[in-house]
Design a protein around this motif. Structure first.
Motif, short mmCIF file in Angstrom:
data_model
loop_
_atom_site.label_atom_id
_atom_site.label_comp_id
_atom_site.label_asym_id
_atom_site.label_seq_id
_atom_site.Cartn_x
_atom_site.Cartn_y
_atom_site.Cartn_z
N ASN A 1 -2.68 4.29 2.52
CA ASN A 1 -3.11 2.92 2.86
C ASN A 1 -3.91 2.22 1.77
N ARG A 2 -3.97 2.81 0.59
CA ARG A 2 -4.64 2.12 -0.53
C ARG A 2 -3.60 1.31 -1.30
N PRO A 3 -4.07 0.27 -2.02
CA PRO A 3 -3.10 -0.56 -2.76
C PRO A 3 -2.24 0.27 -3.71
N THR B 1 0.83 -1.21 0.00
CA THR B 1 0.00 0.00 0.00
C THR B 1 0.86 1.25 0.00
#
Ligand SMILES: Nc1ncnc2c1ncn2[C@@H]1O[C@H](COP(=O)(O)OP(=O)(O)OP(=O)(O)O)[C@@H](O)[C@H]1O
Ligand SMILES: O=P(O)(O)OC[C@H]1O[C@H](OP(=O)(O)OP(=O)(O)O)[C@H](O)[C@@H]1O
Ligand SMILES: O=C(O)c1cccnc1
Length: 487
Positions: free
Chosen positions: A84-86, A80
């Motif tokens: 915190n996103r991929p 991430t």
């Protein structure tokens, strides 16, 4: 080879930035754009005058077995960014899942003597694939070339003596040990104490015994006798646990017992003290008792400089056991090989040549689809010329020293040469007959014998001439000028 050590896919044996760039190429529609990268180094290790190319066989294994498996993809999917996103979209993972390597690879065979700025590997293919391979290729070539070079330097000093590699216990982890054993053999060692390297790579294995064997008995004599009783066909006795020359006396006693049984004392080993004095004394004692054929092994933090000094002092050592300073390349623990983009195919199908600028001339990369031409005369190799295969030299050729353009050499149509980079993979398919480890070792010996001794000395070695073909030199100069004038 390395795949035999790790029961896992090695698709992630790369730096994260290769994956983020790969993602960027894919997102921006550049993934399949054809590119050419060169792998080369800028300075010889150990302040020497030559380097041995080594590691190609591991590169071939790596590329043959290349895969990004489901577990790798799951791991990549878990990465991430700062929010915190991929980091990577599922479509990119799908692209990697379906990806088949289709690069073409040309390389200088293992065991060849090579020089700064010469491409050891040239890789051509989709830029995304070439990019992912930068880190593993450098990892495989840098260390093995470093160790093979260190070993070759020791071979130059040892001449016809036997060289045993004892490094596994002091190596940089299991892979450092395994890889070093193989590279040391190619560089000119005769055998290794590393049994797994013997099994996997077909290298001869040899060994003696440790101090613990002697210490485990009440007396040295009892230790020697017991060893000789059970292994009469492999007797090298370590004589320095208590007092080296008393140890030699005990070894001679055991040698006499062995002869009564139809065997002989193979060798004694010295592992401390003044190795010149002790080996001379040991030789005298052995010869006086008729053990002229018994060898003298020496070990204890040896390197090529101590070996050289011991030879000058008249040491009577004929087998050298070398560990730490060989397998860790103690005085220079890394070769600074790099991997640089040299050309990229533009929309009209032409090559756009690329280079990396630097304030330091030595760090400016060379553009072009490069090949290395090695010229020779009847005494041996005389100089290497790097040229662009898109504009190959024809007829009389001029080679320019890239760091001093007033120095150049000419070669006529009749000059004798060989081109060093050999096709290995064509469009992802292996087309090269892999030499054995023994062939590569022999190549080192043959190659070194064809170079002037000046490049082989350790102090201020002669600089072997390596230049750029005039057309390539001009291309590079024009590009530098253009890039410096640009914003
Ligand atoms: N005659 C010699 N000339 C130059 N170097 C030598 C000579 N004899 C031994 N050496 C080297 O000198 C170093 C001596 O190491 P060191 O000071 O640890 O002594 P040692 O004999 O191993 O001592 P110890 O008995 O504690 O094991 C080693 O690298 C060894 O190879
Ligand atoms: O000195 P190197 O070039 O690294 O060669 C390997 C060393 O490893 C062994 O020593 P060690 O003290 O580990 O064990 P030993 O009890 O067998 O001597 C051996 O006796 C050598 O001295
Ligand atoms: O066989 C030996 O003598 C040996 C092996 C490893 C390290 N040192 C010595």
């Amino acid at each position: 080879m390395i795949n035999q050590l790790y029961d896992t896919s090695l698709g992630l044996l790369t730096d994260l930035y290769q994956l983020t760039m790969a993602y960027g190429y894919w997102k921006s529609g550049k993934a399949e754009q054809e590119a050419v990268f060169n792998l080369y180094f800028r300075r010889h290790p150990f302040q020497g005058g030559f380097t041995i190319a080594c590691g190609l066989s591991s590169v071939i294994d790596y590329l043959n077995e290349y895969r990004v498996d489901e577990q790798d993809l799951q791991y990549i999917a878990s990465l991430t960014g700062s929010d915190n996103r991929p980091l990577f979209e599922p479509g990119f993972l799908q692209y990697l899942r379906a990806m088949k390597l289709k690069c073409s690879v040309d390389a200088i065979p293992e065991g060849t003597v090579v020089f700064p700025n010469e491409p050891l590997i040239r890789i051509q293919g989709p830029i995304l694939q070439c990019q992912l391979l930068e880190t593993p290729l450098l990892n495989l070539i840098n260390f093995q070339s470093l160790i093979a070079t260190k070993a070759a330097r020791m071979r130059l000093v040892a001449k016809d003596d036997t060289l045993l590699e004892f490094g596994l216990r002091r190596a940089q982890g299991p892979d450092g040990g395994m890889t070093a054993s193989r590279a040391a053999y190619i560089g000119g060692f005769d055998a290794t104490s590393n049994v797994l390297a013997g099994k996997l790579y077909g290298i001869p294995v040899k060994g003696t015994h440790a101090h613990s064997w002697v210490m485990s008995f009440d007396t040295e004599m009892e230790a020697f006798e017991t060893y000789a009783r059970y292994m009469p066909n492999n007797v090298t006795l370590l004589v320095d646990t208590y007092d080296s020359l008393k140890g030699v006396k005990h070894a001679i006693e055991v040698g006499k017992q062995l002869r009564e049984r139809g065997y002989d004392l193979g060798a004694i080993r010295l592992d401390s003290g003044d190795l010149a004095y002790l080996s001379i004394e040991a030789r005298r004692m052995l010869d006086e008792e008729g053990f002229e054929k018994t060898s003298i092994v020496a070990s204890n933090d040896l390197d090529e400089y101590i070996m050289d000094s011991l030879k000058i002092q008249g040491a009577r050592i004929n087998i050298w056991g070398i560990g730490t300073k060989l397998v860790t390349a103690y005085d220079q623990p890394a070769l600074g090989g790099v991997y640089k983009l040299a050309a990229i195919r533009n929309e009209t199908g032409e090559w756009d040549y690329k280079l990396k600028l630097s304030e330091q001339a030595i760090k400016i990369s060379t553009p072009g689809i490069q090949q290395v031409r090695r010229f020779r005369d009847n005494k041996g190799f005389i100089s290497d010329m790097i040229f662009n295969i898109e504009a190959p030299p024809a007829g009389k050729t001029t080679m320019v020293d890239p760091y001093d353009f007033t120095r150049n050499r000419s070669f006529s149509e009749t000059s004798v040469f060989e081109d060093l980079l050999t096709p290995i993979f064509a469009g992802g398919k292996l087309i090269y007959n892999l030499p054995t480890v023994h062939d590569s070792r022999e190549r080192v010996r043959e190659q070194l014998s064809c170079f002037h001794k000046g490049i082989k000395r350790f102090v201020n070695p002669h600089t072997y001439p390596v230049g750029l073909e005039k057309g390539l030199f001009d291309l590079k100069t024009d590009l530098i000028v253009k890039l410096r004038e640009g914003d």
